[in-house]
Design a protein around this motif. Structure first.
Motif, mmCIF file in Angstrom:
data_model
loop_
_atom_site.group_PDB
_atom_site.id
_atom_site.type_symbol
_atom_site.label_atom_id
_atom_site.label_comp_id
_atom_site.label_asym_id
_atom_site.label_seq_id
_atom_site.Cartn_x
_atom_site.Cartn_y
_atom_site.Cartn_z
ATOM 1 N N ASN A 157 -11.035 5.184 -9.089
ATOM 2 C CA ASN A 157 -10.832 5.317 -7.649
ATOM 3 C C ASN A 157 -10.281 6.692 -7.342
ATOM 4 O O ASN A 157 -9.581 7.294 -8.145
ATOM 5 C CB ASN A 157 -9.890 4.230 -7.105
ATOM 6 N N SER A 158 -10.665 7.166 -6.175
ATOM 7 C CA SER A 158 -10.080 8.402 -5.661
ATOM 8 C C SER A 158 -9.836 8.224 -4.173
ATOM 9 O O SER A 158 -10.462 8.873 -3.333
ATOM 10 C CB SER A 158 -11.008 9.583 -5.927
ATOM 11 N N VAL A 159 -8.954 7.286 -3.861
ATOM 12 C CA VAL A 159 -8.726 6.914 -2.461
ATOM 13 C C VAL A 159 -7.971 8.028 -1.722
ATOM 14 O O VAL A 159 -8.253 8.317 -0.556
ATOM 15 C CB VAL A 159 -7.975 5.566 -2.389
ATOM 16 N N GLY A 160 -7.035 8.656 -2.396
ATOM 17 C CA GLY A 160 -6.313 9.761 -1.753
ATOM 18 C C GLY A 160 -5.201 9.310 -0.822
ATOM 19 O O GLY A 160 -4.926 9.960 0.193
ATOM 20 N N LEU A 161 -4.579 8.184 -1.182
ATOM 21 C CA LEU A 161 -3.392 7.707 -0.457
ATOM 22 C C LEU A 161 -3.654 7.453 1.027
ATOM 23 O O LEU A 161 -2.823 7.777 1.877
ATOM 24 C CB LEU A 161 -2.215 8.687 -0.629
ATOM 25 N N LYS A 172 0.832 -1.218 0.000
ATOM 26 C CA LYS A 172 0.000 0.000 0.000
ATOM 27 C C LYS A 172 0.862 1.261 0.000
ATOM 28 O O LYS A 172 1.797 1.380 0.798
ATOM 29 C CB LYS A 172 -0.890 -0.050 1.253
ATOM 30 N N SER A 223 2.867 9.545 -9.295
ATOM 31 C CA SER A 223 1.774 9.494 -10.272
ATOM 32 C C SER A 223 0.380 9.369 -9.690
ATOM 33 O O SER A 223 -0.569 9.140 -10.438
ATOM 34 C CB SER A 223 2.036 8.326 -11.225
ATOM 35 N N CYS A 224 0.208 9.533 -8.369
ATOM 36 C CA CYS A 224 -1.153 9.454 -7.816
ATOM 37 C C CYS A 224 -1.968 10.644 -8.320
ATOM 38 O O CYS A 224 -1.602 11.794 -8.072
ATOM 39 C CB CYS A 224 -1.126 9.445 -6.290
ATOM 40 N N PRO A 225 -3.093 10.399 -9.018
ATOM 41 C CA PRO A 225 -3.855 11.520 -9.577
ATOM 42 C C PRO A 225 -4.862 12.114 -8.600
ATOM 43 O O PRO A 225 -5.607 13.015 -8.976
ATOM 44 C CB PRO A 225 -4.578 10.859 -10.762
ATOM 45 N N ASN A 226 -4.922 11.604 -7.368
ATOM 46 C CA ASN A 226 -6.048 11.938 -6.482
ATOM 47 C C ASN A 226 -5.692 12.849 -5.317
ATOM 48 O O ASN A 226 -6.465 12.971 -4.371
ATOM 49 C CB ASN A 226 -6.664 10.640 -5.933
ATOM 50 N N ASN A 244 0.273 4.166 -13.975
ATOM 51 C CA ASN A 244 -0.712 4.420 -12.928
ATOM 52 C C ASN A 244 -2.054 4.689 -13.639
ATOM 53 O O ASN A 244 -2.163 4.529 -14.852
ATOM 54 C CB ASN A 244 -0.256 5.599 -12.058
ATOM 55 N N THR A 245 -3.043 5.134 -12.930
ATOM 56 C CA THR A 245 -4.386 5.251 -13.511
ATOM 57 C C THR A 245 -4.532 6.483 -14.409
ATOM 58 O O THR A 245 -3.800 7.460 -14.278
ATOM 59 C CB THR A 245 -5.427 5.325 -12.385
ATOM 60 N N ASN A 276 6.262 6.427 -6.230
ATOM 61 C CA ASN A 276 5.000 6.765 -6.894
ATOM 62 C C ASN A 276 4.922 8.279 -7.109
ATOM 63 O O ASN A 276 4.570 9.020 -6.191
ATOM 64 C CB ASN A 276 3.840 6.254 -6.029
HETATM 65 C C1 SIN Z 1 -4.984 6.728 -4.376
HETATM 66 O O1 SIN Z 1 -4.652 6.431 -3.220
HETATM 67 O O2 SIN Z 1 -5.731 7.689 -4.592
HETATM 68 C C2 SIN Z 1 -4.496 5.909 -5.535
HETATM 69 C C3 SIN Z 1 -3.030 5.775 -5.529
HETATM 70 C C4 SIN Z 1 -2.401 6.040 -6.851
HETATM 71 O O3 SIN Z 1 -3.085 6.073 -7.889
HETATM 72 O O4 SIN Z 1 -1.190 6.232 -6.902
#
Ligand code: SIN
Length: 309
Positions: free
Chosen positions: A69-73, A45, A130-133, A193-194, A128
């Motif tokens: 998804n938009s988890v936001g790490l 994770k 590259s998280c878009p969120n 990444n996404t 990472n």
């Molecule tokens: C997320 O936690 O929003 C996704 C992580 C990611 O795309 O790097």
């Protein structure tokens, strides 16, 4: 007997199948279902310097052939990961694991990577960018070659483990970012990444996701991922880990032919928790079907039409 082994940045993997970060937690829930030591490794994770609660809900939206998804790490923070998750992981996973690290500043990345670099269990660090969120971090580093290179340089200066940089597809020139990371000292590249996307609820006329936008993954993105893996693998001299919509042994082979040394499997784990185990079990038969004896022989093995005509 079919040889599934590959080598990723100097470390041998029994097979190239790697559950992708954010779809496998720290492995514990999956270890209750099957022996996850059958995996090549897994990317845990995404971990940040501070614990993060993540974005408001709803964070998930279904789409045809994929999901946003938009988890936001969301994660417990690096100190908790080292104190609690890694010792627990030792009880069910005995191979080197991949640490996935995100940050909101160069100093954040360096701090978190330095702590994780000192942990024996960790084989590679997946940086990472590259998280878009999230705002002011993640993808904002990975969409600018110089900013991405700055993170890599800072992390390389204080770590010894191989650094694999996870790139964003939300750019016009992925090769420029990959080359800048390689020049800054990256040991490998992982992608994609996404893809940034959105859905709107027709009844409420509001975005489905509370963060308005999110990252698209799943089979819908596979051709985009494959194209980018192909482009990057033909431009850099460091190993490439391919990912994006992989859900079968056939997809794995396609990714490797495009240039991937190993392949991460993401959204498929959320559809079927046994997806990675099943792909590993299917690989020998699939290799027989395509007359492949040694999986590592096919890396970057696809011939372009120019070469075959
Ligand atoms: C997320 O936690 O929003 C996704 C992580 C990611 O795309 O790097």
């Amino acid at each position: 007997m079919a040889d599934l082994s590959v080598e990723l940045c100097g470390i041998k993997l029994d097979n190239p199948v790697i559950p992708a970060s954010g779809t496998f937690g720290f492995g514990a829930e999956f270890a209750e279902l099957y022996d996850i030591n059958v995996l090549g490794t897994f990317s845990f994770k995404g971990t940040t310097r501070q614990p993060r609660f993540g974005n408001p809900t709803p964070r998930i939206a279904e789409c045809p052939a994929g999901m946003l998804n938009s988890v936001g790490l969301q994660n417990p923070g690096v100190e908790h990961v080292i104190a609690e998750e890694l010792p627990r992981m030792k009880t069910y996973f005995c191979k080197p694991v991949m640490a996935n690290v995100s940050g909101f500043s160069v100093e954040d990345y360096a701090y978190t990577c330095a702590l994780l670099d000192a942990q024996d269990q960790i084989g590679w660090i997946e940086l990472n960018v590259s998280c878009p969120n999230v705002h002011g971090g993640g993808m904002s580093f990975g969409t600018d070659p110089e900013a991405a290179a700055g993170v890599v340089r800072a992390v390389k200066a204080i770590t010894k483990k191989p650094i694999i940089v996870k790139l964003s597809p939300n750019v016009t020139d992925i090769v420029a970012v990959a080359l800048a990371c390689e020049k800054a000292g990256a040991d490998g590249i992982s992608l994609i990444n996404t893809l940034l996307g959105m859905r709107i609820d027709l009844k409420t006329r509001r975005p489905v996701l509370a963060n308005n936008t999110g990252g698209l993954s799943g089979p819908a993105v596979f051709p985009v991922a494959l194209r980018m893996v192909w482009q990057v693998a033909h431009a850099v001299d460091i190993p490439v880990v391919g990912m994006g919509g992989v859900s079968s042994a056939d997809d794995m082979i396609e990714m490797m032919l495009a240039g991937a040394t190993a392949v991460e499997v993401g959204a498929a784990n959320l559809v079927d928790p046994y997806a990675c185990r099943d792909i590993i079990n299917e690989l020998p038969e699939t290799m027989r079907k395509y007359k492949i004896e040694k999986l590592s022989d096919i890396i970057k093995g696809a011939n372009s039409w120019e070469k075959t005509l």
